[in-house]
Design an enzyme around this catalytic site. Structure first.
Site, PDB file in Angstrom:
ATOM      1  N   ASP A 102     -23.547 -21.396  26.115  1.00  0.00           N
ATOM      2  CA  ASP A 102     -23.572 -22.825  26.458  1.00  0.00           C
ATOM      3  C   ASP A 102     -22.170 -23.419  26.516  1.00  0.00           C
ATOM      4  O   ASP A 102     -21.922 -24.400  27.240  1.00  0.00           O
ATOM      5  CB  ASP A 102     -24.411 -23.598  25.437  1.00  0.00           C
ATOM      6  CG  ASP A 102     -23.943 -23.357  24.009  1.00  0.00           C
ATOM      7  OD1 ASP A 102     -23.991 -22.182  23.568  1.00  0.00           O
ATOM      8  OD2 ASP A 102     -23.521 -24.322  23.346  1.00  0.00           O
TER       9      ASP A 102
ATOM     10  N   SER B  32      14.146  10.070 -19.676  1.00  0.00           N
ATOM     11  CA  SER B  32      13.500   9.801 -20.972  1.00  0.00           C
ATOM     12  C   SER B  32      13.780  10.894 -21.994  1.00  0.00           C
ATOM     13  O   SER B  32      13.560  10.697 -23.194  1.00  0.00           O
ATOM     14  CB  SER B  32      11.983   9.652 -20.790  1.00  0.00           C
ATOM     15  OG  SER B  32      11.421  10.862 -20.295  1.00  0.00           O
TER      16      SER B  32
ATOM     17  N   SER C  94       5.444  13.087 -13.458  1.00  0.00           N
ATOM     18  CA  SER C  94       3.989  12.983 -13.197  1.00  0.00           C
ATOM     19  C   SER C  94       3.501  11.550 -13.397  1.00  0.00           C
ATOM     20  O   SER C  94       2.781  11.263 -14.357  1.00  0.00           O
ATOM     21  CB  SER C  94       3.195  13.957 -14.068  1.00  0.00           C
ATOM     22  OG  SER C  94       3.608  13.928 -15.412  1.00  0.00           O
TER      23      SER C  94
END
Length: 632
Positions: A167, A470, A540
């Protein structure tokens, strides 16, 4: 009076089959944002008089509250959640069922937003037909192509191209024809059996239930009439019998039955069956349904099967037709749709779930990504959210499956994240890999126990994880020297050293980090099998990979050791000058700076290194290992 429900698709279909033994049409609606999917289904239900008057009154009230005046907002028939109404969008897949005098239906309203493509995949996985909406003002969009491709990939063979909001373009035939021509042109590659294009206005009901007088140039059926009469795949293409055993029924010593829902095919009393994995054979002595014994049963029916012989059948087994057996393999190729915001990383361990199995699995090879907009194969190292790829998958043990194109019920699987338990992907199996049939375990006379006894020690894997700098390597080196003086047989795998040989082809992207740890874990497993005490010193950074390494080892063999040093201290030490380069932006994907480190949540040993000498920390590990060995 028939009416729409909001319950699970399986329960819907069972209810409909019980009402009438006729077939059910399962279809989905999909399209881009605000194309009118929910409005279309709401209008369809209302105009077909499938909504009660009190529901209509609620809709009128919702329309006023939503700012739509006195006009009914038909999208609210499906958008029942307050959050959806407030945002004006459909958030998740909404299932409804309804019936007319000619047919029964299950419909899934799926979102059009890019980030919710996974929900569209959920809705399409059991559908026979897709209603793909297009806004007539915008034509074919990226999401139109994406949803069409996914519909094809998920096995949908029939499509209705609903050109909505006709429409708003003054019911223009030329614009409609241009949209249809473009869709037919690109969808020709997707292998749909039929494509039916219908111009419509869901808001005002044109060509939804009744044919519109505003579209004299359109000679086809309105949507509901087409759905009532469309011919689906020929019923003579019978899928083979597949029965996943969900429960073993033993109410007394004289009865043993196997309960479940028939995934595909049909079965009758006297028919032969075989247990897919073991190959044990029997036949069906009785079929027990909720309403009592019956002679036969078909796909979708919940039944309990009683076999003529006492064979070993457990929950998770599958009873199948001996003349058409499924594949049993631990390696296969599949199409994978990724749902999660975190990318799919080859080499990472996930949970894979099928009709019968829940097993650890890894994508071993990502062959390519499929561009769902251009249908072009593109190289890729990972899959992002909503992307589709073709990959090889390996499972921890063999599973039962069919090719998805042959049997959607037993050819699909989902991928589950091991940490969050969230469903992160869904897949369609293409075929088993021949390599799975050609590689067998060789029986060896000397086993781990014999090798360990010769060394007078118990094998172990000491896994040191922590940031760069570390102190992992220093502690690991001191630990090996200490164990060596104690007469222990050891080997130290160091993160830098293995990258000079075994892993020299890997970089530091997330994908390569995952593969790096996978290879190291497999090597550590072999060394533990040799009876050694293996010391692994690796950053890891990801919990998933450390968990994978743990699961490879024997019970109690894996000892996770968190070498805990603050980032500031690691950067101050900077023994290799890497932090300086990383903070300057000269190193990408550096853990702790530009790539995350996921600290262990429950390690066997937590070493806080500040103020501690490496030799003292090594002794602490040795003492822990000795006490662990004495406990065994």
């Amino acid at each position: 009076m028939p009416y729409p429900f909001s319950i699970s698709p399986h329960d819907m279909e069972e209810h409909l089959v019980q009402e009438d033994k006729g077939p059910v049409l399962r279809f989905i609606t999909c399209g881009s944002v605000d194309d009118g999917k929910s409005t279309l289904i709401g209008r369809l239900l209302c105009d077909a008089q499938l909504v009660f008057e009190d529901q209509l009154a609620d809709l009128r009230h919702g329309g006023i509250r939503g700012g739509n005046g006195e006009e009914i907002d038909f999208s609210l028939v499906l958008d029942g959640l307050e959050a959806e109404r407030e945002q004006g969008i459909t958030i998740d897949v909404a299932y409804r069922y309804f019936s007319t005098s000619k047919r029964k239906f299950i419909v899934a309203d799926t979102p059009g937003h890019f980030e919710y493509t996974r929900n569209m995949a959920t809705g399409a996985s059991t559908a026979d037909l897709a209603v793909i909406l297009v806004d007539s003002r915008q034509g074919i969009l990226q999401q139109t192509r994406r949803h069409s491709y996914l519909a094809s990939l998920l096995g949908i063979r029939h499509v209705v191209l609903a050109v909505n909001k006709i429409d708003l373009i003054d019911f223009s035939e030329p614009i409609f024809d241009a949209i249809v021509a473009e869709y037919v042109r690109f969808s020709a590659k997707l292998g749909f059996a039929s494509v039916m294009a219908i111009p419509m206005s869901a808001r005002f009901g044109d060509n939804v239930v009744s044919k519109s007088g505003k579209l004299p140039w359109y000679q086809g059926s309105p949507l509901l009439e087409y759905l009532e009469t469309v011919e689906l795949d020929a019923p003579d293409r019978q899928e083979p019998f597949r029965f996943p055993v969900q429960l073993v029924m033993r109410p007394n010593a004289d009865f043993r039955g196997y309960a479940g829902r028939i995934a595909s095919g049909k079965i009758a009393v006297g028919d032969p069956v075989i247990v897919a994995k073991s190959g044990l054979r029997s036949s069906v002595r009785a079929i027990i349904a909720p309403d009592g014994n019956q002679i036969s049963a078909a796909e979708g029916e919940p039944v309990t099967l009683v076999l003529a012989d006492e064979v070993d059948v457990s929950r998770g087994d599958m009873l199948v037709d001996p003349a058409s057996r499924p594949f049993v393999s631990d390696q296969f190729q599949a199409h994978l749709i990724w749902f999660d915001a975190n990318p799919m990383l080859p080499g990472r361990s996930y949970l894979l779930r099928t009709e019968t199995d829940s097993v650890s699995a890894t994508v071993t090879v990502l062959k390519h990504q499929l561009n769902v907009d251009s249908f072009v194969r593109e190289p890729a190292k990972l899959l992002q959210m909503n992307e589709v790829g073709v990959c090889n998958i390996m499972t921890q043990r063999p599973i039962v499956f069919d090719a998805y194109k042959e049997n959607r019920s037993t050819g699909n699987f989902i991928i589950v994240d091991r940490v969050s338990s969230a469903t992160v992907g869904a897949g369609m199996i293409d075929f088993p890999l021949r390599r799975a049939d050609n590689v067998h375990w060789q029986a060896l006379d000397v086993d781990k126990a014999a090798r360990s006894a010769l060394k007078n020690q118990k094998p172990a894997v000491l896994w040191l994880t922590g940031l760069s700098g570390s102190g992992k390597s220093t502690i690991a080196n001191a630990l090996e020297a200490l164990l060596h003086t104690c007469g222990k047989h050891t080997y130290l795998l160091d993160g830098d050293n293995v990258r000079h040989g075994l892993n020299r082809d890997l970089g530091f992207t997330a994908v390569d980090r995952v593969e790096n740890i996978r290879r190291v874990a497999e090597v550590a497993k072999l060394m533990a099998d040799a009876g050694l005490i293996v010391i692994c010193s690796f950053i890891s950074p990801f919990r998933d990979e450390r968990r994978m390494a743990r699961e490879l080892m024997g019970e109690g063999e894996f000892i996770e050791i968190f070498v805990d040093t603050p980032l500031d201290e690691c950067a101050r030490r900077d023994p290799k000058g890497l932090y300086k380069k990383a903070f300057a932006g000269n190193i990408a994907n550096f853990t702790g700076v530009s790539s995350p480190y996921e600290a262990p949540e429950n390690p066997e040993l937590h070493l806080k290194t500040m103020g501690q000498e490496p030799a003292r920390l090594a002794l602490q590990i040795e003492e822990f290992l000795r006490s662990r060995m004495e406990e065994k």
